[in-house]
Design a protein around this motif. Structure first.
Motif, PDB file in Angstrom:
ATOM      1  N   VAL A 172       0.868  -1.173   0.000  1.00 32.32           N
ATOM      2  CA  VAL A 172       0.000   0.000   0.000  1.00 32.32           C
ATOM      3  C   VAL A 172       0.911   1.230   0.000  1.00 32.32           C
ATOM      4  CG1 VAL A 172      -1.873   1.214   1.177  1.00 32.32           C
ATOM      5  CG2 VAL A 172      -1.707  -1.290   1.344  1.00 32.32           C
ATOM      6  N   PRO A 173       1.116   1.847  -1.168  1.00 29.03           N
ATOM      7  CA  PRO A 173       2.001   3.019  -1.231  1.00 29.03           C
ATOM      8  C   PRO A 173       1.198   4.314  -1.118  1.00 29.03           C
ATOM      9  CG  PRO A 173       1.537   2.237  -3.446  1.00 29.03           C
ATOM     10  CD  PRO A 173       0.674   1.418  -2.503  1.00 29.03           C
ATOM     11  N   ILE A 174       1.638   5.189  -0.246  1.00 29.43           N
ATOM     12  CA  ILE A 174       1.051   6.530  -0.187  1.00 29.43           C
ATOM     13  C   ILE A 174       2.178   7.495  -0.512  1.00 29.43           C
ATOM     14  CG2 ILE A 174      -0.091   8.241   1.252  1.00 29.43           C
ATOM     15  CD1 ILE A 174      -1.521   6.051   2.665  1.00 29.43           C
ATOM     16  N   VAL A 175       2.075   8.087  -1.693  1.00 25.86           N
ATOM     17  CA  VAL A 175       3.186   8.819  -2.289  1.00 25.86           C
ATOM     18  C   VAL A 175       2.994  10.322  -2.112  1.00 25.86           C
ATOM     19  CG1 VAL A 175       4.619   9.061  -4.352  1.00 25.86           C
ATOM     20  CG2 VAL A 175       3.188   7.007  -4.063  1.00 25.86           C
ATOM     21  N   GLY A 176       4.064  10.996  -1.704  1.00 28.51           N
ATOM     22  CA  GLY A 176       4.071  12.448  -1.657  1.00 28.51           C
ATOM     23  C   GLY A 176       5.365  12.970  -2.236  1.00 28.51           C
ATOM     24  N   ARG A 177       5.355  14.212  -2.683  1.00 24.90           N
ATOM     25  CA  ARG A 177       6.602  14.797  -3.184  1.00 24.90           C
ATOM     26  C   ARG A 177       7.548  15.108  -2.039  1.00 24.90           C
ATOM     27  NH1 ARG A 177       6.082  15.612  -8.583  1.00 24.90           N
ATOM     28  NH2 ARG A 177       3.948  15.578  -9.365  1.00 24.90           N
ATOM     29  N   THR A 178       6.984  15.175  -0.819  1.00 25.99           N
ATOM     30  CA  THR A 178       7.784  15.218   0.404  1.00 25.99           C
ATOM     31  C   THR A 178       7.205  14.184   1.354  1.00 25.99           C
ATOM     32  OG1 THR A 178       6.391  16.847   1.550  1.00 25.99           O
ATOM     33  CG2 THR A 178       8.153  17.698   0.116  1.00 25.99           C
ATOM     34  N   ASN A 179       7.983  13.780   2.362  1.00 22.74           N
ATOM     35  CA  ASN A 179       7.475  12.834   3.348  1.00 22.74           C
ATOM     36  C   ASN A 179       6.294  13.419   4.108  1.00 22.74           C
ATOM     37  OD1 ASN A 179       9.274  10.716   2.785  1.00 22.74           O
ATOM     38  ND2 ASN A 179      10.862  11.629   4.063  1.00 22.74           N
ATOM     39  N   GLN A 180       6.328  14.724   4.371  1.00 25.28           N
ATOM     40  CA  GLN A 180       5.227  15.362   5.090  1.00 25.28           C
ATOM     41  C   GLN A 180       3.949  15.342   4.262  1.00 25.28           C
ATOM     42  OE1 GLN A 180       5.303  16.502   8.370  1.00 25.28           O
ATOM     43  NE2 GLN A 180       3.088  16.419   7.937  1.00 25.28           N
ATOM     44  N   ALA A 240       2.531  11.884   4.556  1.00 23.82           N
ATOM     45  CA  ALA A 240       1.946  11.678   5.884  1.00 23.82           C
ATOM     46  C   ALA A 240       0.610  12.401   6.016  1.00 23.82           C
ATOM     47  CB  ALA A 240       2.922  12.139   6.961  1.00 23.82           C
ATOM     48  N   ASP A 241       0.523  13.584   5.440  1.00 23.96           N
ATOM     49  CA  ASP A 241      -0.733  14.339   5.488  1.00 23.96           C
ATOM     50  C   ASP A 241      -1.831  13.618   4.706  1.00 23.96           C
ATOM     51  OD1 ASP A 241       0.450  16.295   7.024  1.00 23.96           O
ATOM     52  OD2 ASP A 241       0.795  17.680   5.345  1.00 23.96           O
ATOM     53  N   LYS A 242      -1.479  13.008   3.571  1.00 24.99           N
ATOM     54  CA  LYS A 242      -2.473  12.244   2.800  1.00 24.99           C
ATOM     55  C   LYS A 242      -3.060  11.112   3.635  1.00 24.99           C
ATOM     56  CE  LYS A 242      -0.707  13.003  -1.909  1.00 24.99           C
ATOM     57  NZ  LYS A 242      -0.186  12.347  -3.131  1.00 24.99           N
ATOM     58  N   LEU A 243      -2.189  10.398   4.351  1.00 26.88           N
ATOM     59  CA  LEU A 243      -2.669   9.306   5.189  1.00 26.88           C
ATOM     60  C   LEU A 243      -3.524   9.841   6.331  1.00 26.88           C
ATOM     61  CD1 LEU A 243      -2.808   6.384   6.096  1.00 26.88           C
ATOM     62  CD2 LEU A 243      -0.602   6.691   7.235  1.00 26.88           C
ATOM     63  N   VAL A 279      -5.162  -2.025  10.687  1.00 24.56           N
ATOM     64  CA  VAL A 279      -6.026  -2.843   9.837  1.00 24.56           C
ATOM     65  C   VAL A 279      -6.780  -1.962   8.846  1.00 24.56           C
ATOM     66  CG1 VAL A 279      -8.045  -4.355   9.795  1.00 24.56           C
ATOM     67  CG2 VAL A 279      -6.252  -4.715  11.501  1.00 24.56           C
ATOM     68  N   SER A 280      -7.272  -0.821   9.309  1.00 25.19           N
ATOM     69  CA  SER A 280      -7.984   0.093   8.424  1.00 25.19           C
ATOM     70  C   SER A 280      -7.072   0.666   7.346  1.00 25.19           C
ATOM     71  CB  SER A 280      -8.588   1.237   9.240  1.00 25.19           C
ATOM     72  OG  SER A 280      -9.159   2.216   8.411  1.00 25.19           O
ATOM     73  N   ASP A 281      -5.829   0.966   7.722  1.00 24.72           N
ATOM     74  CA  ASP A 281      -4.895   1.581   6.779  1.00 24.72           C
ATOM     75  C   ASP A 281      -4.390   0.603   5.726  1.00 24.72           C
ATOM     76  OD1 ASP A 281      -5.087   3.993   8.106  1.00 24.72           O
ATOM     77  OD2 ASP A 281      -3.218   3.752   9.216  1.00 24.72           O
ATOM     78  N   SER A 282      -4.034  -0.618   6.158  1.00 23.84           N
ATOM     79  CA  SER A 282      -3.314  -1.512   5.248  1.00 23.84           C
ATOM     80  C   SER A 282      -3.800  -2.947   5.232  1.00 23.84           C
ATOM     81  CB  SER A 282      -1.822  -1.522   5.619  1.00 23.84           C
ATOM     82  OG  SER A 282      -1.641  -2.169   6.875  1.00 23.84           O
ATOM     83  N   GLY A 283      -4.686  -3.320   6.142  1.00 27.18           N
ATOM     84  CA  GLY A 283      -5.143  -4.702   6.187  1.00 27.18           C
ATOM     85  C   GLY A 283      -4.046  -5.694   6.534  1.00 27.18           C
ATOM     86  N   GLY A 284      -2.912  -5.212   7.050  1.00 35.93           N
ATOM     87  CA  GLY A 284      -1.791  -6.092   7.365  1.00 35.93           C
ATOM     88  C   GLY A 284      -0.760  -6.181   6.269  1.00 35.93           C
ATOM     89  N   HIS A 285      -1.007  -5.522   5.131  1.00 39.57           N
ATOM     90  CA  HIS A 285      -0.020  -5.493   4.052  1.00 39.57           C
ATOM     91  C   HIS A 285       1.093  -4.498   4.369  1.00 39.57           C
ATOM     92  CE1 HIS A 285      -2.115  -8.068   1.193  1.00 39.57           C
ATOM     93  NE2 HIS A 285      -3.238  -7.460   1.527  1.00 39.57           N
ATOM     94  N   LEU A 286       2.163  -4.587   3.626  1.00 38.02           N
ATOM     95  CA  LEU A 286       3.248  -3.621   3.731  1.00 38.02           C
ATOM     96  C   LEU A 286       2.736  -2.254   3.293  1.00 38.02           C
ATOM     97  CD1 LEU A 286       6.283  -2.865   4.047  1.00 38.02           C
ATOM     98  CD2 LEU A 286       6.582  -3.608   1.669  1.00 38.02           C
ATOM     99  N   MET A 287       2.815  -1.274   4.195  1.00 36.10           N
ATOM    100  CA  MET A 287       2.434   0.092   3.841  1.00 36.10           C
ATOM    101  C   MET A 287       3.673   0.970   3.889  1.00 36.10           C
ATOM    102  SD  MET A 287      -0.246   2.747   5.659  1.00 36.10           S
ATOM    103  CE  MET A 287      -1.611   2.656   4.511  1.00 36.10           C
ATOM    104  N   VAL A 288       3.885   1.761   2.837  1.00 34.07           N
ATOM    105  CA  VAL A 288       5.023   2.670   2.784  1.00 34.07           C
ATOM    106  C   VAL A 288       4.487   4.061   2.495  1.00 34.07           C
ATOM    107  CG1 VAL A 288       7.315   3.101   1.854  1.00 34.07           C
ATOM    108  CG2 VAL A 288       6.383   0.774   1.805  1.00 34.07           C
ATOM    109  N   VAL A 289       4.784   4.988   3.371  1.00 32.31           N
ATOM    110  CA  VAL A 289       4.312   6.364   3.268  1.00 32.31           C
ATOM    111  C   VAL A 289       5.532   7.263   3.094  1.00 32.31           C
ATOM    112  CG1 VAL A 289       2.975   8.194   4.390  1.00 32.31           C
ATOM    113  CG2 VAL A 289       2.388   5.794   4.799  1.00 32.31           C
TER     114      VAL A 289
END
Length: 450
Positions: free
Chosen positions: A276-284, A287-290, A360-370
């Motif tokens: 589950v990738p949540i991509v930003g042009r910056t890390n912040q 994180a804000d998207k999530l 669980v809500s964010d990733s269901g247990g999958h690898l999530m990278v923000v």
């Protein structure tokens, strides 16, 4: 051994996205789950990026409890084989993976439908073989509760064997269609299956020609003891949830070892965990998207979804959410591997119930990278190079925005580092694109490999 150092990529196809709050995001169009134009648009994004396949999950019913079902969008979807058959006419290259259960279908039904999808798509069909996992599904088919977990896998093994036999019931060159002689088919090259097992009895032959791929690609997601054995025996693509490099490496090594024990070439068993990738042009920005997505999800949905993935063996509405998650819970007849994965993860991270419910809500247990594109690419390459994955099933948090972010920002970074292809170049079928061999016909004397 791997034949290439390029990873495989698939797309988990959804209406809104994988995050529980996705459908409430202003970036996600308000559409019906039956809107073919939406799915065609999403599939086109993945195909333009040279993804190997799209993957469509399914249940035979609504498996969430009634208190949360009105807010949960994942169970409301079109039937996969029908939807992917329609998409086969609106795509040219990308593979089409449909989920179908061995618990509540019959082998003849599914063998015929998947053969049809393979013909319609020119050899791009795949079957995600599952055993149903909810008593709600059983109650839609005249039962009260599911068969036992391990018994479902025994039945699934028999089902797959019967389906393979049906796909082989016509040899590849059986249909002559000779107008001068009036001979439509060489009857010496059609074979009765006469399959008789504990669960299924199938005479055959199938009333459609052998699929272009010989057999549609078989996908599996087994991670329990019974599930790993089944995946190692029949799976060609294995979709798994592995939230860390360490657990992913252990699973990868074990599955390949068990595949070898079945006499299989480990290179013909591709391990593709979800990410589950949540991509930003910056890390912040990422994180804000999530954080914004998290703000959309009602507390009842958070609790209900976690309760489901833990196997519906505990009432989370009655526990102290700030207490630590215990090491064990009663065994479930639902998805045993996901319950164990979540408990193990909570133990390593010293999670409270509140933290696990959020995960669980964010990733269901999958690898999530923000994070930024290079952060996500670095993680994927690290997992790939440490032999914890042969590729990834990408689960965008939102669709189409999250998918576009991944394709426009992360995919170029993977290509720059030589880890993902830029075009379809390995053949017309899904097997060819994945580097999988075309199976021999059990009744014929010859077969070909891609």
């Amino acid at each position: 051994m791997r034949e290439t150092e390029e990873m495989k990529l698939g797309l988990y196809l959804s209406r809104a996205g994988y995050h529980e709050g996705a459908w409430l995001s202003p970036s996600v169009p308000s559409i019906r789950t039956t809107d073919i134009d939406h799915y065609a648009q999403v599939a086109a994004i993945a195909e333009d990026a040279a993804f190997h396949f799209v993957f469509l999950a399914d249940h035979q019913g609504v498996i969430n409890d009634t208190a949360t079902a009105a807010r949960i969008s994942r169970d409301y979807a079109s039937e996969p084989i029908s939807l992917l058959s329609a998409l086969s006419a609106r795509t040219r290259h990308i593979g089409l993976i449909a989920t179908a259960t061995t618990t509540y279908f019959q082998p003849y039904h599914l063998a015929r439908m998947f053969a049809s999808l393979d013909h319609l798509s020119g050899g791009r069909a795949a079957w995600n073989v599952v055993t149903s996992a909810s008593d709600c599904e059983a109650q839609n088919f005249g039962g009260k509760e599911l068969p036992d977990h391990d018994e479902r896998y025994t039945q699934a093994r028999e089902f797959v064997d019967a389906a393979k036999g049906l796909w082989d019931s016509w040899e590849d060159d059986a249909f002559i269609r000779d107008k001068e002689s009036g001979i439509f088919a060489d009857t010496r090259k059609v074979h009765l299956l006469n399959y008789k097992g504990k669960y299924f009895s199938v005479r055959g032959p199938l009333n459609i020609a052998r699929p272009p791929q010989g057999h549609p690609v078989l996908v599996q997601a087994g991670a329990s003891e019974a599930g790993i054995a089944f995946a190692a025996e029949v799976g060609e693509v294995v979709f798994t949830a592995e939230p860390s490099l360490e657990s992913g490496s252990r699973y990868y090594a074990r599955l390949k070892e068990e595949a070898r024990a079945f006499g299989r070439d480990e290179g013909q068993v591709l391990v593709m965990p979800g990410i589950v990738p949540i991509v930003g042009r910056t890390n912040q920005e990422a994180a804000d998207k999530l954080r914004i997505l998290q703000s959309y999800v009602h507390a009842d949905v958070l609790i209900g979804q976690a309760q489901l993935w833990l196997g519906s063996v505990i009432d989370l509405r009655s526990v102290n959410l700030d207490s630590l998650v215990p090491e064990t819970l009663p065994q479930t007849n639902f998805i045993q591997s996901r319950q164990r994965l979540l408990l193990d993860l909570a133990g390593r991270k010293k999670f409270t119930w509140r933290q696990l419910i959020r995960l669980v809500s964010d990733s269901g247990g999958h690898l999530m990278v923000v994070g930024t594109p290079d952060v996500i690419a670095n993680t994927m390459i690290d997992v790939f190079e440490h032999r914890a994955a042969d590729g990834f099933n990408v689960l965008p948090a939102t669709v189409p925005e999250g998918l576009n972010d991944f394709v426009e920002l992360v995919v170029p970074e993977l290509r720059r580092r030589g880890k993902f292809r830029s075009r379809y170049c390995c053949g017309k079928t899904l097997r060819e694109n994945l580097g999988l061999k075309r199976p021999l016909n059990r009744f014929g004397q010859a077969g070909t490999s891609c």
